[in-house]
Design an enzyme around this catalytic site. Structure first.
Site, PDB file in Angstrom:
ATOM      1  N   HIS A 127     -20.706  46.546  -1.332  1.00  0.00           N
ATOM      2  CA  HIS A 127     -21.464  46.866  -2.553  1.00  0.00           C
ATOM      3  C   HIS A 127     -22.865  46.255  -2.547  1.00  0.00           C
ATOM      4  CE1 HIS A 127     -18.122  48.941  -4.431  1.00  0.00           C
ATOM      5  NE2 HIS A 127     -17.343  47.960  -4.027  1.00  0.00           N
ATOM      6  N   LYS A 153     -19.050  23.957   1.827  1.00  0.00           N
ATOM      7  CA  LYS A 153     -19.037  22.854   2.806  1.00  0.00           C
ATOM      8  C   LYS A 153     -20.159  23.050   3.812  1.00  0.00           C
ATOM      9  CE  LYS A 153     -17.317  20.403   1.356  1.00  0.00           C
ATOM     10  NZ  LYS A 153     -16.529  20.417   0.146  1.00  0.00           N
ATOM     11  N   GLU A 179     -15.001  27.731  -0.726  1.00  0.00           N
ATOM     12  CA  GLU A 179     -15.072  26.311  -0.358  1.00  0.00           C
ATOM     13  C   GLU A 179     -15.679  26.153   1.043  1.00  0.00           C
ATOM     14  OE1 GLU A 179     -15.141  23.671  -1.704  1.00  0.00           O
ATOM     15  OE2 GLU A 179     -14.593  22.113  -0.295  1.00  0.00           O
ATOM     16  N   ASN A 197       0.870  -1.157   0.000  1.00  0.00           N
ATOM     17  CA  ASN A 197       0.000   0.000   0.000  1.00  0.00           C
ATOM     18  C   ASN A 197       0.915   1.218   0.000  1.00  0.00           C
ATOM     19  OD1 ASN A 197      -1.796   2.008   0.676  1.00  0.00           O
ATOM     20  ND2 ASN A 197      -2.193   1.277   2.739  1.00  0.00           N
ATOM     21  N   GLY A 198       0.628   2.217  -0.835  1.00  0.00           N
ATOM     22  CA  GLY A 198       1.489   3.400  -0.870  1.00  0.00           C
ATOM     23  C   GLY A 198       2.358   3.391  -2.116  1.00  0.00           C
ATOM     24  N   GLU A 212     -23.789  22.576   2.196  1.00  0.00           N
ATOM     25  CA  GLU A 212     -24.207  21.261   1.696  1.00  0.00           C
ATOM     26  C   GLU A 212     -24.490  20.243   2.795  1.00  0.00           C
ATOM     27  OE1 GLU A 212     -19.822  19.778   0.102  1.00  0.00           O
ATOM     28  OE2 GLU A 212     -21.573  18.909  -0.803  1.00  0.00           O
ATOM     29  N   LYS A 233     -22.655  11.723  -4.785  1.00  0.00           N
ATOM     30  CA  LYS A 233     -21.187  11.823  -4.775  1.00  0.00           C
ATOM     31  C   LYS A 233     -20.661  12.167  -6.150  1.00  0.00           C
ATOM     32  CE  LYS A 233     -17.121  11.698  -3.048  1.00  0.00           C
ATOM     33  NZ  LYS A 233     -16.755  12.941  -2.350  1.00  0.00           N
TER      34      LYS A 233
HETATM   35  C1  AGP Z   1     -18.496  18.965  -2.870  1.00  0.00           C
HETATM   36  O1  AGP Z   1     -18.406  18.614  -1.565  1.00  0.00           O
HETATM   37  C2  AGP Z   1     -19.342  18.122  -3.743  1.00  0.00           C
HETATM   38  N1  AGP Z   1     -19.216  16.748  -3.533  1.00  0.00           N
HETATM   39  C3  AGP Z   1     -19.360  18.548  -5.208  1.00  0.00           C
HETATM   40  O2  AGP Z   1     -19.343  19.944  -5.280  1.00  0.00           O
HETATM   41  C4  AGP Z   1     -18.253  17.977  -6.132  1.00  0.00           C
HETATM   42  O3  AGP Z   1     -17.028  18.579  -5.833  1.00  0.00           O
HETATM   43  C5  AGP Z   1     -18.654  18.228  -7.593  1.00  0.00           C
HETATM   44  O4  AGP Z   1     -19.850  17.574  -7.877  1.00  0.00           O
HETATM   45  C6  AGP Z   1     -17.579  17.779  -8.569  1.00  0.00           C
HETATM   46  O5  AGP Z   1     -17.292  16.426  -8.425  1.00  0.00           O
HETATM   47  P1  AGP Z   1     -16.005  15.802  -9.093  1.00  0.00           P
HETATM   48  O6  AGP Z   1     -14.813  16.382  -8.408  1.00  0.00           O
HETATM   49  O7  AGP Z   1     -16.109  14.324  -8.911  1.00  0.00           O
HETATM   50  O8  AGP Z   1     -16.010  16.201 -10.539  1.00  0.00           O
END
Ligand code: AGP
Length: 607
Positions: A503, A484, A480, A99-100, A487, A602
């Site tokens: 503004h 986070k 970012e 692994n690695g 979501e 995901k």
């Molecule tokens: C972020 O936490 C999300 N899971 C989402 O914004 C994600 O980064 C986006 O859908 C892009 O996914 P990818 O990096 O697999 O292309």
């Protein structure tokens, strides 16, 4: 990141190994294999998920009471039967899983090839098997020790030989390894959950240690050979928690994996003097010098990583760089020319919008470089060049460690492009390299301040809206941090450049409204403080992310989340960590499904 298993005892090793690999599948799942000894060594391995290995074992069963196994997350060589572990030496007497990354495997392989060795895979692991066989002189432990002496990198390796049956020898150099102690049987694994249903007594193998496993137990030694009296750890986690390595959620586990993700993504790619080696990036210096522009395209968190890349490329390379959302770029009819490099960033390598934008850039004549976490993904196959992040599988929908690896990949790319274009001299390259190599320790230190983020989470968990501000790289981090938070906590949040607040959005800042300010960029520090004062004047609550050397901020902020002082250019790597933890704790306090937030997936493979 791969999963490792080992077993020595009275039972048939095969089913125990496969069962453990299934529980380690989250660490990698592009191929799997096992080897057992019963007089001689027998290997079965198959590309794809573990079900493929199980089907193979049904067709071609094997038996033996000592064995090793592996589930792979490809780093060297595509996912395939041939590249799947275990790997043997040419005589089949020594077998290895690992692994690695062996950073100097190519030069070791070249030396072996010059001496007549023939390889059947593209992996660094097979090189280990060859070296161990050559070093063997009647003592497996010594052969492994001599092999470790010539290998550089961060890895764990597990070795078995028909010459010394009833024994497994393993080494840990950064990549995790644990021993499970049963009654007359002993297990080895990358992670406790793999065998927690079989034993609750474990020895944790530390860096630069070796362990010799037999059915009677395990002897732990330093690599040099000094015996260590390792205490036995009794684990009483329940099975759901065990799957997450003792963390309550995959997201938290993945946040805590970030120091080793940085180590792995850098492994073998960055010399002390800033020289960069990118194995799947084929363009030459003339091409780099001919570039007029860099386009970066991605979605979501990967886009936010691209924001950092854009700023680094502009600052370090003095090269026009544009980051564009992939779903915008694909319909924007952009003018992308042959002297322009397009970088598509995607953890999964399967995001439909990113694939479409990458294709469009390719069709415009631009060379296409993919930064992705998944070897063999659609994006990696389409790209001209690939820079693999080595974050390992990311389970939580909210991306953390993959984002971290994307940042590191872009620093490496900036060094590679900058040295070719002459915009990064040796002194700057050495400084950046030094800073990057120190980053795992800096992230560890930031993680140790988690209690501060819990207190900050208490302060904002009941807010209706949260605002994030920063300038330059801090603005990218603000974006970012905001994503986070929204979501997984379902709290409305918004990020903007600190200078933009006045503004319009300032109208929304009233008593107690939380504003999170990132303050790592010294050249614009005072300007950002002005925005902080505008917020304070309206009663807003300031939570700041700042260096531990920044005394000024304590005069302005209600709460300060500290990161270690470092070059501003590298600060995003550490500054994102408290924001990840903040989002995690707010979501936890609000009782949400952190790893699978509502309405999200995901990998977004539809437009
Ligand atoms: C972020 O936490 C999300 N899971 C989402 O914004 C994600 O980064 C986006 O859908 C892009 O996914 P990818 O990096 O697999 O292309």
């Amino acid at each position: 990141m791969c999963g490792i298993m080992g077993y020595v005892g009275p039972q048939d090793a095969g089913p125990i190994l496969v069962d453990g690999l299934r529980r380690l599948e989250y660490r990698g799942y592009d191929s799997a294999g096992i080897a057992v000894t019963n007089g001689s060594i027998h290997v079965r391995k198959a590309q794809g998920k573990i079900v493929n290995l199980e089907a193979l074992l049904k067709r071609e069963p094997l038996s033996g009471s000592v064995g090793i196994g592996h589930t792979r997350w490809a780093t060297h060589g595509a996912p395939s039967d041939a590249n799947a572990h275990p790997h043997t030496d040419p005589t089949g007497e020594f077998v290895v899983v690992h692994n690695g990354i062996i950073e100097n495997y190519q030069s070791l392989k070249d030396q072996l090839a010059a001496a007549g060795a023939v390889f059947t895979s593209e992996t660094d692991t097979e090189v280990l098997a060859h070296i161990i066989a050559r070093e063997y002189d009647g003592d497996l432990v010594e052969a492994v020790r001599s092999t470790v002496a010539v290998c550089e990198g961060a890895y764990a390796m597990v070795v078995m030989s028909k010459k010394e049956p009833g024994k497994i020898v393993a080494v840990r150099k950064i990549s995790p390894l644990v021993v499970g102690l049963g009654d007359g049987e002993t297990y080895l694994a990358s992670d406790i959950p793999a065998v927690l249903h079989r034993t609750r007594d474990f020895m944790i193998i530390e860096d630069d240690e070796m362990v010799i496993v037999t059915s009677e137990g395990a002897t732990v030694k330093t690599i040099e050979g000094t015996e260590i009296d390792r205490e036995v750890l009794h684990i009483d986690w329940d099975s759901a928690r065990a799957e997450k390595g003792g963390y309550d959620h995959f997201m938290l586990k993945e946040i805590y994996e970030q120091p080793s993700v940085v180590t792995e993504t850098l492994a073998g790619r960055l010399d002390e003097d800033g020289t960069v080696w990118l194995e799947d990036v084929a363009f030459d210096d003339d091409y780099v010098r001919s570039l007029d522009r860099v386009w970066i395209t991605a979605c979501g968190t990967a886009f936010h990583a691209g924001l950092i890349g854009q700023e680094i490329f502009r600052r370090v390379l003095r090269l026009p760089s544009n980051v564009e959302y992939a779903h915008e770029l694909r319909y924007a009819d952009p003018i992308i020319g042959p002297n322009e490099l397009t970088i598509a960033i995607s953890q999964s390598g399967e995001t439909a919008d990113t694939l479409a934008a990458a294709r469009q850039a390719g069709e415009s004549g631009s060379r296409m470089l993919a930064i992705t976490n998944v070897v063999g993904s659609t994006l990696s196959r389409y790209a001209d060049d690939v820079l693999y992040t080595r974050a390992g599988p990311e389970i939580s929908v909210a991306s953390t460690k993959a984002y971290m690896a994307m940042l590191i990949a872009q620093y490496l790319l900036a060094l590679r492009l900058g040295s070719a274009r002459g915009t990064v001299d040796k002194e700057l390259a050495t400084r950046i390299a030094h800073g990057l190599h120190r980053m795992p320790a800096a992230i560890e230190k930031t993680l140790a301040a988690e209690p501060d983020t819990i207190r900050a989470a208490e302060e904002i968990k009941d807010a209706d809206d949260v605002y994030f501000i920063g300038r330059g790289l801090d603005y990218a981090i603000a974006m970012e941090g905001s994503l986070k938070l929204k979501e997984i906590s379902y709290l409305h949040s918004e990020a903007m450049p600190a200078g933009e607040l006045k503004h319009g959005t300032l109208a929304l800042i009233t008593d107690g409204v939380p504003v999170i300010v990132i303050l790592t960029q010294r050249s614009v520090y005072d300007k950002t403080i002005s925005a902080v004062q505008e917020v304070k004047a309206r009663g807003g609550k300031i939570i700041a992310v700042a260096y531990d050397t920044d005394e000024e901020i304590a005069k302005h902020a209600d709460t300060v989340l500290r990161i270690p002082d470092m070059p501003d250019l590298l600060a995003p790597v550490a500054a994102v960590v408290p924001l990840q933890l903040l989002a995690y704790h707010v979501a936890r306090m609000r009782g949400h499904d952190i790893d699978q937030p509502r309405n999200l997936a995901k990998s977004v493979t539809v437009e």
